[in-house]
Design a protein around this motif. Structure first.
Motif, PDB file in Angstrom:
ATOM      1  N   TYR A   1       5.486  -4.714  10.863  1.00  0.00           N
ATOM      2  CA  TYR A   1       4.890  -3.372  10.726  1.00  0.00           C
ATOM      3  C   TYR A   1       4.587  -2.921   9.202  1.00  0.00           C
ATOM      4  O   TYR A   1       5.293  -3.781   8.526  1.00  0.00           O
ATOM      5  CB  TYR A   1       5.643  -2.297  11.492  1.00  0.00           C
TER       6      TYR A   1
ATOM      7  N   GLY B   1       9.951  -6.869   8.943  1.00  0.00           N
ATOM      8  CA  GLY B   1       9.451  -6.652  10.350  1.00  0.00           C
ATOM      9  C   GLY B   1       8.141  -6.673  10.461  1.00  0.00           C
ATOM     10  O   GLY B   1       7.295  -6.603   9.271  1.00  0.00           O
TER      11      GLY B   1
ATOM     12  N   GLU C   1      -0.909  -1.985  -2.878  1.00  0.00           N
ATOM     13  CA  GLU C   1      -1.277  -3.137  -2.245  1.00  0.00           C
ATOM     14  C   GLU C   1      -0.259  -4.197  -2.470  1.00  0.00           C
ATOM     15  O   GLU C   1      -0.397  -5.331  -2.004  1.00  0.00           O
ATOM     16  CB  GLU C   1      -2.596  -3.354  -2.280  1.00  0.00           C
TER      17      GLU C   1
HETATM   18  N1  JEE Z   1       9.514  -5.836   3.296  1.00  0.00           N
HETATM   19  C1  JEE Z   1       8.455  -5.182   3.787  1.00  0.00           C
HETATM   20  C2  JEE Z   1       7.443  -4.802   4.406  1.00  0.00           C
HETATM   21  C3  JEE Z   1       6.481  -4.000   3.952  1.00  0.00           C
HETATM   22  C4  JEE Z   1       5.963  -3.791   2.189  1.00  0.00           C
HETATM   23  C5  JEE Z   1       6.752  -4.387   1.340  1.00  0.00           C
HETATM   24  C6  JEE Z   1       6.416  -4.187  -0.168  1.00  0.00           C
HETATM   25  C7  JEE Z   1       5.364  -3.503  -0.233  1.00  0.00           C
HETATM   26  C8  JEE Z   1       4.627  -3.114  -1.275  1.00  0.00           C
HETATM   27  C9  JEE Z   1       3.403  -2.365  -1.013  1.00  0.00           C
HETATM   28  N2  JEE Z   1       3.285  -2.350   0.339  1.00  0.00           N
HETATM   29  C10 JEE Z   1       2.225  -1.640   0.874  1.00  0.00           C
HETATM   30  C11 JEE Z   1       1.111  -2.453   1.824  1.00  0.00           C
HETATM   31  C12 JEE Z   1       0.708  -2.070   2.750  1.00  0.00           C
HETATM   32  C13 JEE Z   1      -0.415  -3.162   3.345  1.00  0.00           C
HETATM   33  C14 JEE Z   1      -0.492  -4.310   2.630  1.00  0.00           C
HETATM   34  C15 JEE Z   1      -1.326  -5.155   3.726  1.00  0.00           C
HETATM   35  N3  JEE Z   1      -2.257  -5.994   2.935  1.00  0.00           N
HETATM   36  C16 JEE Z   1      -3.411  -6.417   3.759  1.00  0.00           C
HETATM   37  C17 JEE Z   1      -4.426  -7.118   3.122  1.00  0.00           C
HETATM   38  O1  JEE Z   1      -5.141  -6.532   1.975  1.00  0.00           O
HETATM   39  C18 JEE Z   1      -3.927  -5.891   0.887  1.00  0.00           C
HETATM   40  C19 JEE Z   1      -3.162  -5.080   1.822  1.00  0.00           C
HETATM   41  C20 JEE Z   1       0.308  -4.793   1.806  1.00  0.00           C
HETATM   42  C21 JEE Z   1       1.361  -3.911   1.208  1.00  0.00           C
HETATM   43  C22 JEE Z   1       4.350  -2.825   0.798  1.00  0.00           C
HETATM   44  C23 JEE Z   1       4.671  -3.049   2.002  1.00  0.00           C
HETATM   45  N4  JEE Z   1       5.769  -3.826   4.769  1.00  0.00           N
HETATM   46  N5  JEE Z   1       6.235  -3.978   6.204  1.00  0.00           N
HETATM   47  C24 JEE Z   1       7.312  -4.621   5.618  1.00  0.00           C
HETATM   48  N6  JEE Z   1       8.001  -5.468   6.677  1.00  0.00           N
END
Ligand code: JEE
Length: 229
Positions: free
Chosen positions: A138, A136, A114
């Motif tokens: 998503y 972006g 997360e």
């Molecule tokens: N750049 C970029 C990205 C990323 C990205 C980048 C870095 C990480 C590290 C972990 N994750 C997974 C993840 C999924 C969902 C969530 C939502 N949160 C909501 C509230 O509760 C906790 C969770 C967070 C983290 C990542 C995702 N996603 N989309 C982009 N454009």
């Protein structure tokens, strides 16, 4: 001074593509140096753990700060910019890519689960340039794919990387909106002809047609990019 990039990740294999094609050539030419570091090499427990349960409750796990502190300390200098991909980040864009292309040293912290304990950002922010960036609106499973995208978009703008700098000149003169459609040989393919104007040799007419096509495509696909929108 070549651009140096250090990527810290628990999935180093995600970055094998950077040895290919334009990114590979950029490294071979010495314009860019890219090093990939396995975060687990910076853990101190026998399970090489990198995550724990979130304070305050909530789903999933959060990446603990200490391995990140050890890993970043191993590569950081006062010239470093720390890039932290996150869904909560400022939007990565072509202007941001151009800024990163002119940096001296980029450190990408590729989170998973997360995300990374926020104190990592808080610790380095007073010491070096720290940028929380999103590619972006998503949700990805981690920062690795985002990091690949940001590296490719930035490194192609490093002077000397693109074989034909003319491409960048055209890009920079791009009218607001999306680019016109492109065609190449054969002149007819499965009964479909290349637009006649492109075969005419009339460069003014071609430029006008391309501008019209750009406006049509922008109106249809990206009205948010139209002037005044
Ligand atoms: N750049 C970029 C990205 C990323 C990205 C980048 C870095 C990480 C590290 C972990 N994750 C997974 C993840 C999924 C969902 C969530 C939502 N949160 C909501 C509230 O509760 C906790 C969770 C967070 C983290 C990542 C995702 N996603 N989309 C982009 N454009």
């Amino acid at each position: 001074m070549p651009l140096r990039i250090d990527v810290i990740t628990i999935f180093p294999d995600y970055f094998a593509p950077l040895q290919l094609s334009l990114m590979g050539k950029a490294q071979q030419s010495g314009l860019v140096t890219i090093a990939i570091h396995d975060l687990r090499e910076f853990t101190s427990d026998r399970h090489r753990s990198v995550d724990d349960t979130p304070y305050g409750g909530g789903a999933g796990m959060v990446m603990t700060p200490e391995p990140w502190g050890q890993a970043i300390d191993a590569v950081v200098t006062d010239q470093s910019t720390l890039i932290v991909p996150t869904p909560a980040g400022k939007l990565f864009s072509q202007p941001v890519a151009a800024e990163l292309a002119h940096s001296t040293h980029l450190i990408f912290a590729c989170g998973r689960y997360e995300g990374i304990d926020q104190r990592v950002v808080e610790y380095y922010r007073p010491r070096i340039d720290v940028r929380e960036l999103s590619i972006g609106d998503y949700v990805l499973a981690g920062g690795d794919v985002a990091t690949l995208a940001m590296i490719e978009a930035s490194v192609r703008l490093v002077p000397g990387v693109l074989g034909n700098p003319e491409s960048l000149v055209e890009e920079s003169h791009q009218l607001p909106g999306v680019e016109y459609p492109s065609y190449t040989k054969p002149p007819t393919w499965r009964g479909l002809d290349v637009p006649e104007v492109l075969l005419s040799g009339h460069h003014d007419q071609i430029a006008r047609w391309r501008a019209e096509q750009s406006t049509i495509r922008t109106t249809h696909n990206r009205p948010d990019l139209l002037p005044g929108s």
